[in-house]
Write a protein that holds these residues in place. Structure first.
Motif, PDB file in Angstrom:
ATOM      1  N   LEU A 106       1.105   3.010 -10.996  1.00 37.54           N
ATOM      2  CA  LEU A 106       0.527   2.250  -9.893  1.00 37.54           C
ATOM      3  C   LEU A 106       0.006   0.873 -10.309  1.00 37.54           C
ATOM      4  CD1 LEU A 106      -1.526   5.054  -8.092  1.00 37.54           C
ATOM      5  CD2 LEU A 106       0.784   4.281  -7.583  1.00 37.54           C
ATOM      6  N   GLN A 107      -0.009   0.566 -11.596  1.00 38.47           N
ATOM      7  CA  GLN A 107      -0.634  -0.661 -12.071  1.00 38.47           C
ATOM      8  C   GLN A 107       0.013  -1.933 -11.542  1.00 38.47           C
ATOM      9  OE1 GLN A 107      -0.765  -0.313 -16.313  1.00 38.47           O
ATOM     10  NE2 GLN A 107      -2.743   0.735 -16.283  1.00 38.47           N
ATOM     11  N   ASP A 108       1.339  -1.943 -11.420  1.00 36.77           N
ATOM     12  CA  ASP A 108       2.034  -3.167 -11.008  1.00 36.77           C
ATOM     13  C   ASP A 108       2.261  -3.261  -9.505  1.00 36.77           C
ATOM     14  OD1 ASP A 108       2.185  -3.926 -13.671  1.00 36.77           O
ATOM     15  OD2 ASP A 108       4.081  -2.871 -13.979  1.00 36.77           O
ATOM     16  N   MET A 109       1.679  -2.335  -8.736  1.00 37.90           N
ATOM     17  CA  MET A 109       1.868  -2.332  -7.283  1.00 37.90           C
ATOM     18  C   MET A 109       0.710  -3.029  -6.584  1.00 37.90           C
ATOM     19  SD  MET A 109       3.050   1.544  -6.510  1.00 37.90           S
ATOM     20  CE  MET A 109       4.457   2.281  -7.256  1.00 37.90           C
ATOM     21  N   THR A 110       0.998  -3.512  -5.386  1.00 40.39           N
ATOM     22  CA  THR A 110      -0.075  -4.073  -4.568  1.00 40.39           C
ATOM     23  C   THR A 110      -0.890  -2.919  -3.991  1.00 40.39           C
ATOM     24  OG1 THR A 110       1.216  -4.019  -2.534  1.00 40.39           O
ATOM     25  CG2 THR A 110       1.406  -6.014  -3.888  1.00 40.39           C
ATOM     26  N   GLU A 111      -2.046  -3.217  -3.428  1.00 37.53           N
ATOM     27  CA  GLU A 111      -2.887  -2.170  -2.853  1.00 37.53           C
ATOM     28  C   GLU A 111      -2.176  -1.415  -1.734  1.00 37.53           C
ATOM     29  OE1 GLU A 111      -7.103  -2.333  -1.663  1.00 37.53           O
ATOM     30  OE2 GLU A 111      -7.225  -3.945  -3.152  1.00 37.53           O
ATOM     31  N   ALA A 112      -1.423  -2.127  -0.916  1.00 36.75           N
ATOM     32  CA  ALA A 112      -0.705  -1.487   0.187  1.00 36.75           C
ATOM     33  C   ALA A 112       0.348  -0.519  -0.360  1.00 36.75           C
ATOM     34  CB  ALA A 112      -0.045  -2.542   1.065  1.00 36.75           C
ATOM     35  N   GLN A 113       1.063  -0.928  -1.399  1.00 38.12           N
ATOM     36  CA  GLN A 113       2.061  -0.051  -2.003  1.00 38.12           C
ATOM     37  C   GLN A 113       1.398   1.182  -2.628  1.00 38.12           C
ATOM     38  OE1 GLN A 113       3.736  -3.001  -4.624  1.00 38.12           O
ATOM     39  NE2 GLN A 113       5.614  -3.172  -3.394  1.00 38.12           N
TER      40      GLN A 113
END
Length: 156
Positions: A135-142
């Motif tokens: 989850l580190q490289d995802m935006t908050e929505a993702q």
């Protein structure tokens, strides 16, 4: 004279027998687990009053910066655990947790050896800001979408 007890007395005897059985089970469990309990120490405690050699204990603190050293066998590591007041050298052979790094929290399970704490298990701590690598490289929505999909999959 009647040889049987009145219902009121039968209940009283049943309650007393049940209490005796519960107390006996508790004492038996405590006796069986007396050697299985492992005490939690911080480095200051170990330096001030070390546990008996071979006694199962847990040592908790921070991994000192620059202290992680891999031995020639490639499996054994040595490092120092500190609490800011005292330090204890630790030796561990085995698989190191992914979150085990210098400056992070660690709980080492094991016993005191002649020169160092001999750990049989390492538990690495993470802070409240921990996030899985996925989850580190995802935006908050993702991130929210992935979490929602995971919950939906588990509910089915």
């Amino acid at each position: 004279m009647s040889a049987s007890l009145k219902p009121k007395h039968q209940r009283l005897v049943l309650v007393i027998v049940a209490l005796c059985v519960l107390i006996g089970a508790g004492l038996l469990a405590a006796y069986a687990l007396r050697n299985q309990a492992s005490y939690f120490y911080v480095p200051s405690d170990i330096v001030a009053d070390p546990p008996e050699p071979g006694q199962a204990v847990r040592l908790g603190g921070m991994v000192a910066d620059g202290s992680i050293e891999t031995m020639d066998d490639g499996v054994t590591i040595r490092f120092t655990v500190t609490d800011g007041q005292a330090s204890v050298p630790v030796e561990f052979s085995g698989i190191i947790p992914d979150l085990f790094v210098e400056g992070s929290g660690v709980v080492a399970e094991g016993s005191m050896g002649p020169t160092a704490f001999i750990a049989t298990n390492l538990l690495a701590k993470h802070d409240e800001n921990y996030m899985p690598r996925e989850l580190q490289d995802m935006t908050e929505a993702q991130q929210r979408e992935v979490v929602a999909e995971t919950y939906e999959a588990q509910a089915q």
